[in-house]
Design a protein around this motif. Structure first.
Motif, mmCIF file in Angstrom:
data_model
loop_
_atom_site.group_PDB
_atom_site.id
_atom_site.type_symbol
_atom_site.label_atom_id
_atom_site.label_comp_id
_atom_site.label_asym_id
_atom_site.label_seq_id
_atom_site.Cartn_x
_atom_site.Cartn_y
_atom_site.Cartn_z
ATOM 1 N N LEU A 213 -13.112 -35.595 18.156
ATOM 2 C CA LEU A 213 -14.079 -35.455 19.253
ATOM 3 C C LEU A 213 -14.268 -33.988 19.616
ATOM 4 O O LEU A 213 -15.393 -33.516 19.797
ATOM 5 N N LEU A 214 -13.147 -33.246 19.663
ATOM 6 C CA LEU A 214 -13.230 -31.817 19.992
ATOM 7 C C LEU A 214 -14.044 -31.069 18.947
ATOM 8 O O LEU A 214 -14.922 -30.271 19.259
ATOM 9 N N GLU A 215 -13.758 -31.379 17.705
ATOM 10 C CA GLU A 215 -14.418 -30.693 16.604
ATOM 11 C C GLU A 215 -15.930 -30.935 16.604
ATOM 12 O O GLU A 215 -16.717 -30.051 16.328
ATOM 13 N N ASN A 216 -16.313 -32.156 16.951
ATOM 14 C CA ASN A 216 -17.717 -32.509 16.824
ATOM 15 C C ASN A 216 -18.536 -32.395 18.103
ATOM 16 O O ASN A 216 -19.724 -32.120 18.061
ATOM 17 N N LEU A 217 -17.911 -32.638 19.239
ATOM 18 C CA LEU A 217 -18.680 -32.591 20.490
ATOM 19 C C LEU A 217 -18.598 -31.221 21.160
ATOM 20 O O LEU A 217 -19.404 -30.898 22.015
ATOM 21 N N GLY A 218 -17.605 -30.440 20.812
ATOM 22 C CA GLY A 218 -17.508 -29.094 21.394
ATOM 23 C C GLY A 218 -16.056 -28.724 21.651
ATOM 24 O O GLY A 218 -15.330 -29.480 22.288
ATOM 25 N N PRO A 219 -15.618 -27.551 21.168
ATOM 26 C CA PRO A 219 -14.210 -27.165 21.276
ATOM 27 C C PRO A 219 -13.758 -26.894 22.708
ATOM 28 O O PRO A 219 -12.567 -26.912 22.989
ATOM 29 N N HIS A 220 -14.717 -26.637 23.620
ATOM 30 C CA HIS A 220 -14.318 -26.329 25.002
ATOM 31 C C HIS A 220 -14.116 -27.578 25.842
ATOM 32 O O HIS A 220 -13.733 -27.504 26.998
ATOM 33 N N LEU A 221 -14.383 -28.696 25.207
ATOM 34 C CA LEU A 221 -14.263 -29.962 25.919
ATOM 35 C C LEU A 221 -12.799 -30.298 26.165
ATOM 36 O O LEU A 221 -11.934 -30.011 25.342
ATOM 37 N N HIS A 222 -12.546 -30.920 27.304
ATOM 38 C CA HIS A 222 -11.194 -31.388 27.568
ATOM 39 C C HIS A 222 -11.203 -32.905 27.353
ATOM 40 O O HIS A 222 -11.893 -33.638 28.053
ATOM 41 N N VAL A 223 -10.485 -33.375 26.343
ATOM 42 C CA VAL A 223 -10.472 -34.817 26.034
ATOM 43 C C VAL A 223 -9.110 -35.394 26.388
ATOM 44 O O VAL A 223 -8.084 -34.952 25.867
ATOM 45 N N GLU A 224 -9.141 -36.355 27.266
ATOM 46 C CA GLU A 224 -7.892 -36.962 27.718
ATOM 47 C C GLU A 224 -7.864 -38.427 27.270
ATOM 48 O O GLU A 224 -8.874 -39.128 27.370
ATOM 49 N N ILE A 225 -6.737 -38.870 26.743
ATOM 50 C CA ILE A 225 -6.632 -40.275 26.315
ATOM 51 C C ILE A 225 -5.792 -41.023 27.341
ATOM 52 O O ILE A 225 -4.716 -40.559 27.723
ATOM 53 N N GLU A 226 -6.307 -42.152 27.777
ATOM 54 C CA GLU A 226 -5.599 -42.901 28.817
ATOM 55 C C GLU A 226 -5.420 -44.348 28.349
ATOM 56 O O GLU A 226 -6.397 -45.012 27.993
ATOM 57 N N GLU A 227 -4.174 -44.811 28.307
ATOM 58 C CA GLU A 227 -3.950 -46.201 27.888
ATOM 59 C C GLU A 227 -4.011 -47.104 29.107
ATOM 60 O O GLU A 227 -3.373 -46.839 30.121
ATOM 61 N N VAL A 228 -4.805 -48.165 29.023
ATOM 62 C CA VAL A 228 -4.974 -49.081 30.159
ATOM 63 C C VAL A 228 -4.833 -50.532 29.678
ATOM 64 O O VAL A 228 -4.902 -50.807 28.477
ATOM 65 N N ASP A 229 -4.642 -51.457 30.623
ATOM 66 C CA ASP A 229 -4.526 -52.874 30.252
ATOM 67 C C ASP A 229 -5.889 -53.539 30.141
ATOM 68 O O ASP A 229 -6.087 -54.483 29.396
ATOM 69 N N GLU A 230 -6.836 -53.035 30.928
ATOM 70 C CA GLU A 230 -8.154 -53.671 30.986
ATOM 71 C C GLU A 230 -9.206 -52.595 31.243
ATOM 72 O O GLU A 230 -8.929 -51.626 31.943
ATOM 73 N N LEU A 231 -10.418 -52.791 30.697
ATOM 74 C CA LEU A 231 -11.451 -51.782 30.909
ATOM 75 C C LEU A 231 -12.402 -52.178 32.036
ATOM 76 O O LEU A 231 -12.544 -53.359 32.341
ATOM 77 N N GLU A 232 -13.040 -51.156 32.573
ATOM 78 C CA GLU A 232 -13.953 -51.369 33.695
ATOM 79 C C GLU A 232 -15.176 -52.171 33.251
ATOM 80 O O GLU A 232 -15.802 -51.873 32.240
#
Ligand SMILES: [Zn+2]
Length: 484
Positions: free
Chosen positions: A419-438
């Motif tokens: 994602l960083l490589e393709n959407l932009g290196p200055h982007l901050h990408v955080e991964i969050e594990e959850v039980d259910e999605l909104e």
């Protein structure tokens, strides 16, 4: 009594016996006169020439504009401010002389957009949903409800659906009781909650669908694809054969279509529509392209952004003229050779709402592009992208049971790098594990929820645009016909 939507507003204790009566009626009586008039008209007019369809559209447009001018304060003002009368709109091109109506404007001018000669207070309302909290509600009268149903059934008839056929719906309700379903006798539909969180629920749903013996499965692509995923992952038996899966209400991604087709071994058919009733489009017998229904309204597609703008013929209580849907049509199909219908415009797919785009300093990225990086994930069951500002994305993931933590972490780190490589290196990408999605209140799911892309698109296409809004083209084959 013919309006099924009125029935929905009644207390449930009253609804039950009435729905039973509806369910016992043959389709010729249950759906109402306006339904059948519209359904028969669509059957008769579906192979009309382009000229004849345009002539019909112009006639309907004239009626709508006169009604709006005479009875809807908002439109009276719009005409007066421009020194125009409805009679000045003599062609589909002339329609561009009227401004577009945005969702914000609609919300702001809600009362002024209701026709003074309608008994709106007693009418049911249709609601749009959205995870951004920007909900809209709109009045609909019985005629519009019946016409809408006729248009939907007309689209479904391409894959063999007939009025009165039974179907299983996985959409619209979040039933958290143990039973997780309700039977709608009036519509001969078994309705299941769209939240399928584990393999036991998936197995239960498969048994329910099998016992109900319906030929059609209808619902949200996210929910039906989820069911298909469980079938594939756990090797569940599918105890039924379907004629078609009818997808609606959400963007359909290529991977969803593929897994549903593979698992249920039948035709998958998409339908695009909305509570605001300004445009409807569906696939045909031999192509997955979305054909806009000219008898339903006038559909324009923004030449630059691809945004779909519609003028609906059905709703006379709150008429919407040149309404900006926020939906993006991708790849207008100018030349086609499929079913012989001259419907227009035709597009390859609905790419998503403007809020379904991720906006970074490198540009706007549609779901079809981003989904590519998620295809390699084996250890997560569901994902969702949340963007709250330009340089930050949170990727929510629901882990797939059984996978080792190490393997999953490795896979997610690779995703983050992609994602960083393709959407932009200055982007901050955080991964969050959850039980259910909104999900929305009705269980609808949005894969990308961006608070910034809508504003960026709005800015990009409103600066320097003429008073009538961005340049619009109405494209249909053969050739491209400009509405300017
Ligand atoms: Zn076709």
């Amino acid at each position: 009594m013919r309006c099924i939507d009125r029935l929905r507003k009644m207390p449930y204790s009253l609804q039950r016996p009435l729905r039973r009566v509806y369910g016992a009626l043959p389709p010729s009586l249950a759906y109402g006169g306006t339904f059948w008039k519209t359904y028969d008209f669509l059957r008769e007019s579906q192979y009309w020439s382009r000229e004849k369809l345009e002539e019909y559209q112009l006639e309907r447009l004239g009626g709508l504009l006169h009604h709006a001018y005479d009875n809807v304060p908002y439109y009276r003002r719009i005409f007066d401010e421009r020194g125009m009368k409805p009679g000045d709109i003599q062609s589909l091109q002339d329609l561009r002389r009227l401004p577009c109506l945005t969702k914000d404007k609609f919300r702001e001018s809600f009362a002024a957009l209701v026709a003074t000669n309608s008994n709106a207070a007693g009418l049911p309302m249709a609601h749009t949903s959205g995870t951004s909290g920007k909900h809209l509600a709109i009045y609909r009268d019985c005629a519009a409800v019946q016409q809408e149903l006729a248009c939907v059934f007309h689209q479904w008839s391409r894959v063999g659906f007939m009025p009165g056929d039974r179907r299983v719906e996985i959409r619209g309700i979040m039933i958290r009781s143990r039973k997780r379903y309700e039977y709608d006798r009036a519509f001969r539909a078994l309705r299941l909650s769209p939240l399928i969180e584990d393999v036991d629920t998936a197995g239960y749903y498969l048994r329910l669908i099998g016992d109900f013996r319906a030929d059609f499965l209808h619902g949200y692509p996210s929910a039906i694809a989820q069911l298909a995923e469980f079938v594939r992952q756990y090797g569940l038996a599918v105890p039924f054969r379907l004629k078609a899966v009818l997808l609606a209400s959400e963007v359909v991604y290529g991977w969803q279509r593929k897994i549903v087709e593979d698992v249920f071994s039948c035709r998958v058919c998409g339908l695009y529509g909305m509570a605001e009733q300004v445009t409807m489009a569906g696939e045909c017998e031999s192509s997955s392209h979305y054909h806009c229904l000219p008898q339903y309204g006038i559909t324009e597609v923004d030449a630059e952004s691809g945004e779909i703008v519609g003028t609906g013929f059905l709703n006379y209580v709150s008429p919407l003229i040149r309404y900006r849907t926020d939906d993006i049509a991708s790849d207008i199909v100018a030349e086609r050779d499929c079913c012989g219908r001259e419907y227009y415009p035709v597009f390859r797919q609905v790419e998503g709402r403007v809020g379904d785009y991720i906006a970074t300093s490198r540009g706007l990225f549609g779901p079809a592009t981003i989904t590519h990086y998620f295809k390699k994930l084996n250890h997560v069951r569901e994902t969702q992208l949340i963007q709250s500002d330009l340089d930050r994305i949170v990727v929510r993931v629901v882990p797939r049971g059984g996978a080792g933590d190490g393997a999953r972490a490795e896979e997610l780190e690779r995703l983050r790098r992609d994602l960083l490589e393709n959407l932009g290196p200055h982007l901050h990408v955080e991964i969050e594990e959850v039980d259910e999605l909104e999900r929305t209140a009705s269980g609808k799911f949005k894969w990308i929820v961006s608070d910034v892309s809508g504003d960026i698109l709005e800015e990009r296409f409103s600066v320097g645009a003429p008073a009538a809004g961005p340049s619009m083209v109405n494209r249909a084959g053969p050739g491209v016909r400009d509405l300017i």
